[in-house]
Write an enzyme that holds these catalytic residues in place. Structure first.
Site, PDB file in Angstrom:
ATOM      1  N   LYS A  22      47.208  50.120  31.468  1.00  0.00           N
ATOM      2  CA  LYS A  22      47.834  49.002  32.184  1.00  0.00           C
ATOM      3  C   LYS A  22      46.773  48.118  32.853  1.00  0.00           C
ATOM      4  O   LYS A  22      46.800  46.895  32.705  1.00  0.00           O
ATOM      5  CB  LYS A  22      48.793  49.530  33.264  1.00  0.00           C
ATOM      6  CG  LYS A  22      49.285  48.442  34.213  1.00  0.00           C
ATOM      7  CD  LYS A  22      50.195  48.971  35.291  1.00  0.00           C
ATOM      8  CE  LYS A  22      49.521  49.572  36.479  1.00  0.00           C
ATOM      9  NZ  LYS A  22      49.138  48.675  37.576  1.00  0.00           N
ATOM     10  N   ASN A  23      45.855  48.737  33.581  1.00  0.00           N
ATOM     11  CA  ASN A  23      44.945  47.915  34.372  1.00  0.00           C
ATOM     12  C   ASN A  23      43.934  47.156  33.515  1.00  0.00           C
ATOM     13  O   ASN A  23      43.422  46.119  33.934  1.00  0.00           O
ATOM     14  CB  ASN A  23      44.243  48.761  35.441  1.00  0.00           C
ATOM     15  CG  ASN A  23      45.230  49.155  36.544  1.00  0.00           C
ATOM     16  OD1 ASN A  23      46.315  48.571  36.652  1.00  0.00           O
ATOM     17  ND2 ASN A  23      44.872  50.142  37.338  1.00  0.00           N
ATOM     18  N   CYS A 117      51.309  47.412  44.814  1.00  0.00           N
ATOM     19  CA  CYS A 117      51.751  48.528  45.641  1.00  0.00           C
ATOM     20  C   CYS A 117      51.211  48.406  47.056  1.00  0.00           C
ATOM     21  O   CYS A 117      50.081  48.000  47.275  1.00  0.00           O
ATOM     22  CB  CYS A 117      51.285  49.840  45.027  1.00  0.00           C
ATOM     23  SG  CYS A 117      52.332  50.354  43.682  1.00  0.00           S
ATOM     24  N   ARG A 122      44.946  45.037  51.001  1.00  0.00           N
ATOM     25  CA  ARG A 122      44.249  44.793  49.736  1.00  0.00           C
ATOM     26  C   ARG A 122      43.693  43.379  49.737  1.00  0.00           C
ATOM     27  O   ARG A 122      44.246  42.468  49.133  1.00  0.00           O
ATOM     28  CB  ARG A 122      45.201  45.043  48.569  1.00  0.00           C
ATOM     29  CG  ARG A 122      45.670  46.486  48.578  1.00  0.00           C
ATOM     30  CD  ARG A 122      46.613  46.817  47.458  1.00  0.00           C
ATOM     31  NE  ARG A 122      45.940  47.041  46.194  1.00  0.00           N
ATOM     32  CZ  ARG A 122      46.563  47.537  45.122  1.00  0.00           C
ATOM     33  NH1 ARG A 122      47.834  47.841  45.172  1.00  0.00           N
ATOM     34  NH2 ARG A 122      45.907  47.727  44.007  1.00  0.00           N
ATOM     35  N   ASP A 305      44.067  56.643  42.029  1.00  0.00           N
ATOM     36  CA  ASP A 305      45.394  56.594  41.394  1.00  0.00           C
ATOM     37  C   ASP A 305      45.869  57.972  40.931  1.00  0.00           C
ATOM     38  O   ASP A 305      46.997  58.109  40.461  1.00  0.00           O
ATOM     39  CB  ASP A 305      45.377  55.629  40.197  1.00  0.00           C
ATOM     40  CG  ASP A 305      45.414  54.173  40.644  1.00  0.00           C
ATOM     41  OD1 ASP A 305      45.467  53.911  41.859  1.00  0.00           O
ATOM     42  OD2 ASP A 305      45.387  53.286  39.758  1.00  0.00           O
ATOM     43  N   ARG A 397      56.675  50.443  36.687  1.00  0.00           N
ATOM     44  CA  ARG A 397      55.576  49.463  36.576  1.00  0.00           C
ATOM     45  C   ARG A 397      54.388  50.035  35.813  1.00  0.00           C
ATOM     46  O   ARG A 397      53.567  49.273  35.298  1.00  0.00           O
ATOM     47  CB  ARG A 397      55.080  49.077  37.979  1.00  0.00           C
ATOM     48  CG  ARG A 397      56.017  48.173  38.731  1.00  0.00           C
ATOM     49  CD  ARG A 397      55.379  47.709  40.012  1.00  0.00           C
ATOM     50  NE  ARG A 397      53.975  47.399  39.776  1.00  0.00           N
ATOM     51  CZ  ARG A 397      53.031  47.478  40.687  1.00  0.00           C
ATOM     52  NH1 ARG A 397      53.318  47.840  41.906  1.00  0.00           N
ATOM     53  NH2 ARG A 397      51.787  47.171  40.383  1.00  0.00           N
TER      54      ARG A 397
HETATM   55  C1  UD1 Z   1      42.640  48.406  41.059  1.00  0.00           C
HETATM   56  C2  UD1 Z   1      43.826  49.012  40.350  1.00  0.00           C
HETATM   57  C3  UD1 Z   1      44.448  50.110  41.202  1.00  0.00           C
HETATM   58  C4  UD1 Z   1      43.403  51.120  41.641  1.00  0.00           C
HETATM   59  C5  UD1 Z   1      42.193  50.441  42.241  1.00  0.00           C
HETATM   60  C6  UD1 Z   1      41.045  51.393  42.536  1.00  0.00           C
HETATM   61  C7  UD1 Z   1      44.638  47.088  39.125  1.00  0.00           C
HETATM   62  C8  UD1 Z   1      45.702  46.085  38.969  1.00  0.00           C
HETATM   63  N1  UD1 Z   1      44.785  47.952  40.141  1.00  0.00           N
HETATM   64  O1  UD1 Z   1      43.149  47.802  42.235  1.00  0.00           O
HETATM   65  O2  UD1 Z   1      45.452  50.739  40.430  1.00  0.00           O
HETATM   66  O3  UD1 Z   1      43.968  51.967  42.614  1.00  0.00           O
HETATM   67  O4  UD1 Z   1      41.696  49.413  41.356  1.00  0.00           O
HETATM   68  O5  UD1 Z   1      40.655  52.037  41.365  1.00  0.00           O
HETATM   69  O6  UD1 Z   1      43.689  47.163  38.350  1.00  0.00           O
HETATM   70  N2  UD1 Z   1      38.462  45.418  48.488  1.00  0.00           N
HETATM   71  C9  UD1 Z   1      38.011  44.551  49.451  1.00  0.00           C
HETATM   72  N3  UD1 Z   1      37.897  43.218  49.147  1.00  0.00           N
HETATM   73  C10 UD1 Z   1      38.235  42.732  47.908  1.00  0.00           C
HETATM   74  C11 UD1 Z   1      38.696  43.621  46.921  1.00  0.00           C
HETATM   75  C12 UD1 Z   1      38.803  44.970  47.247  1.00  0.00           C
HETATM   76  O7  UD1 Z   1      37.698  44.949  50.579  1.00  0.00           O
HETATM   77  O8  UD1 Z   1      38.111  41.514  47.692  1.00  0.00           O
HETATM   78  C13 UD1 Z   1      38.584  46.866  48.789  1.00  0.00           C
HETATM   79  C14 UD1 Z   1      40.018  47.374  48.732  1.00  0.00           C
HETATM   80  O9  UD1 Z   1      40.694  47.183  49.946  1.00  0.00           O
HETATM   81  C15 UD1 Z   1      39.806  48.844  48.403  1.00  0.00           C
HETATM   82  C16 UD1 Z   1      38.540  48.830  47.538  1.00  0.00           C
HETATM   83  O10 UD1 Z   1      37.909  47.588  47.776  1.00  0.00           O
HETATM   84  O11 UD1 Z   1      39.522  49.570  49.581  1.00  0.00           O
HETATM   85  C17 UD1 Z   1      38.798  48.965  46.054  1.00  0.00           C
HETATM   86  O12 UD1 Z   1      39.747  47.990  45.641  1.00  0.00           O
HETATM   87  P1  UD1 Z   1      39.796  47.424  44.153  1.00  0.00           P
HETATM   88  O13 UD1 Z   1      38.939  48.276  43.277  1.00  0.00           O
HETATM   89  O14 UD1 Z   1      39.554  45.962  44.191  1.00  0.00           O
HETATM   90  O15 UD1 Z   1      41.296  47.684  43.779  1.00  0.00           O
HETATM   91  P2  UD1 Z   1      42.269  46.737  43.009  1.00  0.00           P
HETATM   92  O16 UD1 Z   1      41.513  45.912  42.009  1.00  0.00           O
HETATM   93  O17 UD1 Z   1      43.173  46.065  43.979  1.00  0.00           O
END
Ligand code: UD1
Length: 432
Positions: A22-23, A117, A122, A305, A397
């Site tokens: 999915k991701n 979620c 986030r 996850d 989802r």
């Molecule tokens: C993606 C996955 C999600 C998974 C996560 C971590 C998708 C759609 N979702 O989420 O299923 O749980 O990776 O493997 O691909 N952060 C910041 N600033 C930012 C971006 C992130 O501080 O601009 C922080 C987040 O709060 C979190 C960490 O970085 O603590 C990791 O987040 P990130 O890897 O970006 O997760 P997602 O891409 O949202």
């Protein structure tokens, strides 16, 4: 009131095929708009999130054709707007990839901020930092990311946190920028590599995906391609854990075992047998679980996850286990639900202290988010008696045909829509 209803206690036995990631699909579907030629993508999971991405592509004028359930053709040459504000897009996380892709191609994007979620705050500050480093002016206006540039120029971008989303988004924005872009402290997840491979098959020049530093040499334009998405690491891991907690014997097929190493090693530690072959893993569980410690980390560490699913298993281990969540601060909300099944878990800050119990007993539960919802299903499969789970739209989802796949392994699970169907399921299950 769609609910899962489960009669637990049956070991899962048999073979299950894992679908596309999915991701990875979310990044790839947004990336497909970068070319003005047709991109054909196979192994696209048929999920709400991926279908929302396809609707979003249609809403901006892209040509989208579903060739079959898991194959789509996308052609971005007919895109007529860079404004993306349909309601459904706000509910999924992957919507932010349209900001990177539209900015990369048209130097302009106005995309509703993502939902997804509720597992902690986030932020998207690292995505914005990346776009700005490429020369874009970026603001948040009326709930949208608004990004605009005269031209995009390659740059060195150091991500302050390892972020899957920001790494993919900066790749999307920079593939057609002038010169070289370096993403440092990049995420190394298999789906980051898959998006890079996809973009390379469209003619991009991305090197180093899967390491800390990704180097992108901007190209003038991208072309059409055929691409097949990698298998879903988390769907596979969830079935491995389901085999383990039900004391089953399951061959999880169509996977890349290397992507599952952190999960395999924890299953071995707690006493399961795990056999790997080229594209499958067999999990056999016959002994009581031993305890262990788990800390979620960016890849190749243990995936956040999979955290709820491993907690479900450790809740049945003999002794005390510790699980530390280091990615999202709000990811233990499901523990109260597990407690209703008889689990003995205390959460302090980002740590869960789990005192194993000898069994779970069925109860009525509510899924708080996608992965926790799947973990509750896994727990219900192991529990004595009936478990019902509300809010299954979260689970839908991320898991295609979840009840069907579980039933093919012998599980007693159905979706019911009202009390009458619930009672009918219970009557039938009791007579089986
Ligand atoms: C993606 C996955 C999600 C998974 C996560 C971590 C998708 C759609 N979702 O989420 O299923 O749980 O990776 O493997 O691909 N952060 C910041 N600033 C930012 C971006 C992130 O501080 O601009 C922080 C987040 O709060 C979190 C960490 O970085 O603590 C990791 O987040 P990130 O890897 O970006 O997760 P997602 O891409 O949202």
């Amino acid at each position: 009131m769609n609910q899962y209803v489960i009669k637990g206690g049956t070991p899962l036995v048999g073979e299950v095929e894992i679908g596309g990631a999915k991701n990875a699909a979310l990044g790839i579907l947004a990336g497909a708009l970068l070319a003005n030629e047709t991109v054909e993508i196979e192994n696209v999971p048929d999920l709400r999130d991926t279908n929302v991405m396809l609707d979003a592509l249609r809403s901006i004028g892209a040509y989208v054709e579903k060739v079959d359930r898991h194959t789509v053709k996308v052609n971005g040459s007919t895109i007529s707007t860079t404004l993306l504000d349909i309601d459904s897009i706000k509910k999924i996380r992957g919507s932010y990839y349209f900001a990177g892709a539209l900015l990369g191609k048209y130097k302009n994007a106005e995309v509703a901020l993502p939902g997804g979620c509720n597992i902690g705050s986030r932020p998207v500050d690292q995505h914005i930092k990346g776009f700005r480093a490429l020369g874009a002016k970026v603001d948040i206006e009326h709930g949208c990311i608004v990004a605009d540039a005269e031209k995009l120029k390659g740059s060195h971008i150091y991500l302050d946190v390892v972020s899957v989303g920001a790494t993919i988004n900066v790749m999307l924005a920079s593939v057609m920028a002038e010169g070289q872009t370096y993403i440092e402290n990049a995420a190394k997840e298999p789906h980051v590599v898959d998006v890079a491979n996809f973009l390379n098959s469209m003619g991009a020049s991305i090197k180093g995906a899967g390491t800390d530093v990704i180097r992108i040499r901007g190209v003038e334009k991208l072309h059409g391609c055929h691409y097949s998405i990698i298998p879903d690491q988390i769907e596979a891991g969830t079935f491995m854990l389901a085999a383990a907690v039900t004391k089953g014997d399951v061959l999880v097929k169509n996977i890349i075992p290397k992507h599952l190493e952190s999960i395999t090693s924890k299953l071995l530690e707690i006493g399961c047998e795990v056999e790997e072959s080229d594209d499958a893993i067999r999990v056999v569980s016959s002994k009581p679980f031993r305890t262990t410690q788990v800390k979620t980390l960016p890849y190749p560490g243990f995936p956040t996850d999979m955290q709820p699913q491993i907690v479900v298993a450790l809740g049945l281990a003999e002794g005390t286990s510790i699980v530390t969540e280091s990615i999202f601060e709000n990811r233990f909300k499901y523990v109260d639900e597990l407690t209703r099944l008889g689990a003995n878990i205390k959460v302090e800050g980002n740590t869960a202290v789990i005192e194993g119990v000898s069994r779970y007993t069925g109860a009525n539960l509510t899924a708080p988010d996608l992965r926790a919802g799947a973990a509750l299903v896994v727990a219900g499969l192991a529990a004595n008696g009936f478990t019902s789970i509300d809010d299954i739209h979260y689970v839908e989802r991320g898991y295609e045909d979840f009840p069907e796949k579980l039933r093919s392994l012998g599980a007693d699970i159905e979706i019911v829509t009202d009390d009458k169907e619930l009672q009918e399921f219970k009557l039938k299950a009791m007579n089986r």
